[in-house]
Design a protein around this motif. Structure first.
Motif, PDB file in Angstrom:
ATOM      1  N   LEU A 150      13.195   1.622 -14.298  1.00  0.00           N
ATOM      2  CA  LEU A 150      13.698   0.353 -13.781  1.00  0.00           C
ATOM      3  C   LEU A 150      12.863  -0.106 -12.596  1.00  0.00           C
ATOM      4  CD1 LEU A 150      17.524   1.169 -13.798  1.00  0.00           C
ATOM      5  CD2 LEU A 150      16.281  -0.237 -15.462  1.00  0.00           C
ATOM      6  N   ASN A 151      12.668  -1.406 -12.498  1.00  0.00           N
ATOM      7  CA  ASN A 151      11.977  -1.980 -11.337  1.00  0.00           C
ATOM      8  C   ASN A 151      13.024  -2.250 -10.271  1.00  0.00           C
ATOM      9  OD1 ASN A 151      10.239  -3.216  -9.575  1.00  0.00           O
ATOM     10  ND2 ASN A 151      10.064  -5.116 -10.733  1.00  0.00           N
ATOM     11  N   LEU A 152      13.247  -1.265  -9.397  1.00  0.00           N
ATOM     12  CA  LEU A 152      14.317  -1.342  -8.405  1.00  0.00           C
ATOM     13  C   LEU A 152      13.807  -1.824  -7.050  1.00  0.00           C
ATOM     14  CD1 LEU A 152      16.148   2.040  -9.139  1.00  0.00           C
ATOM     15  CD2 LEU A 152      16.806  -0.245  -9.917  1.00  0.00           C
ATOM     16  N   GLU A 156      23.540  -5.291  -1.437  1.00  0.00           N
ATOM     17  CA  GLU A 156      24.046  -4.419  -2.490  1.00  0.00           C
ATOM     18  C   GLU A 156      23.256  -3.124  -2.676  1.00  0.00           C
ATOM     19  OE1 GLU A 156      24.839  -6.400  -6.176  1.00  0.00           O
ATOM     20  OE2 GLU A 156      25.604  -8.229  -5.206  1.00  0.00           O
ATOM     21  N   GLY A 157      22.383  -2.798  -1.729  1.00  0.00           N
ATOM     22  CA  GLY A 157      21.586  -1.587  -1.883  1.00  0.00           C
ATOM     23  C   GLY A 157      20.548  -1.750  -2.979  1.00  0.00           C
ATOM     24  N   THR A 181      18.857 -10.434  -0.337  1.00  0.00           N
ATOM     25  CA  THR A 181      17.810 -10.241   0.670  1.00  0.00           C
ATOM     26  C   THR A 181      17.127  -8.899   0.463  1.00  0.00           C
ATOM     27  OG1 THR A 181      19.144 -11.508   2.237  1.00  0.00           O
ATOM     28  CG2 THR A 181      17.290 -10.254   3.145  1.00  0.00           C
ATOM     29  N   LYS A 182      15.891  -8.923   0.051  1.00  0.00           N
ATOM     30  CA  LYS A 182      15.155  -7.689  -0.232  1.00  0.00           C
ATOM     31  C   LYS A 182      14.483  -7.138   1.032  1.00  0.00           C
ATOM     32  CE  LYS A 182      12.891  -9.808  -3.576  1.00  0.00           C
ATOM     33  NZ  LYS A 182      11.968 -10.062  -4.688  1.00  0.00           N
ATOM     34  N   GLU A 203      16.540   5.174   6.310  1.00  0.00           N
ATOM     35  CA  GLU A 203      17.072   6.088   5.298  1.00  0.00           C
ATOM     36  C   GLU A 203      17.251   5.428   3.938  1.00  0.00           C
ATOM     37  OE1 GLU A 203      20.010   8.994   6.128  1.00  0.00           O
ATOM     38  OE2 GLU A 203      19.623   8.987   8.283  1.00  0.00           O
ATOM     39  N   TRP A 204      17.202   4.086   3.882  1.00  0.00           N
ATOM     40  CA  TRP A 204      17.229   3.445   2.571  1.00  0.00           C
ATOM     41  C   TRP A 204      15.909   3.672   1.835  1.00  0.00           C
ATOM     42  CZ3 TRP A 204      13.355   0.089   1.529  1.00  0.00           C
ATOM     43  CH2 TRP A 204      12.745  -0.595   2.584  1.00  0.00           C
TER      44      TRP A 204
END
Length: 428
Positions: free
Chosen positions: A366-368, A374-375, A388-389, A409-410
């Motif tokens: 997946l292209n995450l 929403e994380g 918002t990326k 940490e994300w």
């Protein structure tokens, strides 16, 4: 050597330089141009019933080691790449191979992506040398320092077709590609074929289980999805391979086997031993019962589409039923201009075209992207919802690591960052 017809470098100077270096490195060889399915309808595959490639899981280890060693007439110290190849032949990772390829199999793989008997095989497995004294009939003791690893009975010796091998297997004859550079400049001019006998597993800082050992630990009634990597696992990777279990191709209650390569790779990659430490702390931190961790003694080729098939075949021998194909898998960039040698989805498309023949199902990655609202979501979902990326480039990440700055940490697991920052791990 004549210039390679489909070599497209931006400057005429580089073309001439490549031709000169290849001529010197390759000797007298000639160049050749040669929507989601309901879970109840998913089809589950029994992992331990996954047939090894070619039908038989090879195991070449002998009981009488002393007799095998005494029968040898010569000794060779294995380099790191050869050590990985010998281990994967003797333990069955390269099944159905029982030794290094002869010229017929070598050329068939290079030209047609299959062994001489027609079985799919995407990269040559060869033993190189410049030693003129080695002849057919020699039985060679292969060693890792003082440890006897295997015996090698020489059945043939032939000149490597290096320009052909580079162009067909790597898609380029440019020495800007690390795989082509390795073949042209590091490998010897002769290839040796013959059978092996396994004596001892190599000594490594990371444990590498055999296919037989891995299969014994896998669930026998669930799909096993393999995830290949050669870098530390960060948040996006973890989200990617755990969400793969929701793919319509994967049966209910499937598991992921994270199977990083810890052998030689690109010069700028993090050392395999350091990467192993990051995987171990992450395994402890996440403690996910649906994620299995194992390690592969494999030498990367950076051969893009061809290497994707190679990785699928190896994981098939380890008992996996599915394989995650990442964007630009096993890809590489030019050392001159930084351009990619392969298209972003070239490996995925090639792997999908060979999936049925190989008997391993492809699971596209997946292209995450990470969003504030929403994380982690897919890039398409983020775009549709106007989320918002957030982004952190690899360059900025490495700079922050070295400077001791806070890593969000994300983006990265705290435990992994601590390992990378530890003294002696090559980051500082």
């Amino acid at each position: 050597i004549s210039p390679i017809s489909n070599y497209t470098n931006p400057t005429a100077t580089m073309v001439k330089f490549t031709a000169i270096v290849l001529a010197l490195a390759l000797g007298a060889a000639s160049a050749f141009a040669p929507m989601r399915t309901p879970a109840a309808l998913r089809k589950s595959v029994i992992s331990n019933m996954q047939e090894p490639h070619g039908g038989t899981l090879v195991d070449l280890f002998v009981d009488d080691k002393e007799a095998a060693i005494k029968s040898c007439t010569k000794t060779i110290q294995l380099n790191p790449r050869q050590l990985c190849d010998v281990e994967l032949i003797t333990n069955g990772g390269f099944s159905p191979l029982t030794g290094f390829m002869n010229e017929e199999d070598y050329l068939s793989v290079v030209n047609d992506v299959k062994l001489a008997n027609g079985l799919l095989f995407s990269l040559p497995v060869v033993f190189d040398t410049d030693d003129e004294s080695i002849v057919v009939g020699d039985k060679i003791l292969l060693k890792q320092d003082d440890l006897e690893i295997a015996t090698f009975t020489i059945e043939s010796k032939y000149l490597a077709q290096k320009p052909l091998e580079c162009l067909n297997c790597y898609g380029t004859s440019s020495i800007e590609h690390p795989g082509t550079l390795m073949v042209a400049m590091e490998k010897g001019k002769y290839y040796l074929s013959g059978s092996l006998e396994g004596l001892n597993k190599p000594v490594r800082d990371f444990p590498c289980k055999t296919p037989k050992e891995v299969r014994a630990e896998l669930p026998d009634d669930k799909d096993v999805v393999a995830f290949q990597c050669r870098n530390p696992v960060h948040r996006a990777h973890y989200e990617l391979f755990t969400r793969a279990l929701d793919d319509e191709k994967v049966g209910k209650d499937g598991v992921v086997m994270v199977h990083p390569t810890c052998g030689p790779t690109q010069a700028d990659d993090i050392d395999g031993t350091v990467r192993y430490k990051t995987y171990e702390v992450l395994k402890e931190e996440t403690a996910n019962p649906r994620v299995i961790w194992n390690y592969l003694p494999y030498s990367m080729h950076m051969a893009g589409p061809r290497e994707a098939i190679h990785h699928m075949m190896i994981r098939k021998n380890f008992g996996c039923t599915h394989f995650i194909i990442g964007r630009d898998m096993a890809g590489s960039k030019s050392s001159l201009d930084g351009e990619d040698f392969y298209g972003a989805y070239e490996a995925q498309e090639f792997a999908e075209s060979k999936s049925a023949e190989l008997g391993v199902k492809c699971v596209p990655s997946l292209n995450l992207v990470f969003t504030e609202e929403e994380g982690y979501v897919t890039a398409d979902e983020a775009e549709t919802k106007g989320l918002t990326k957030k982004n952190l480039s690899g360059t900025k990440f490495r700079k922050a690591l070295r400077a001791g700055e806070e890593i969000p940490e994300w983006f990265a697991f705290k435990s992994v960052v601590e390992v990378l920052r530890a003294p002696g791990n090559g980051i500082n």
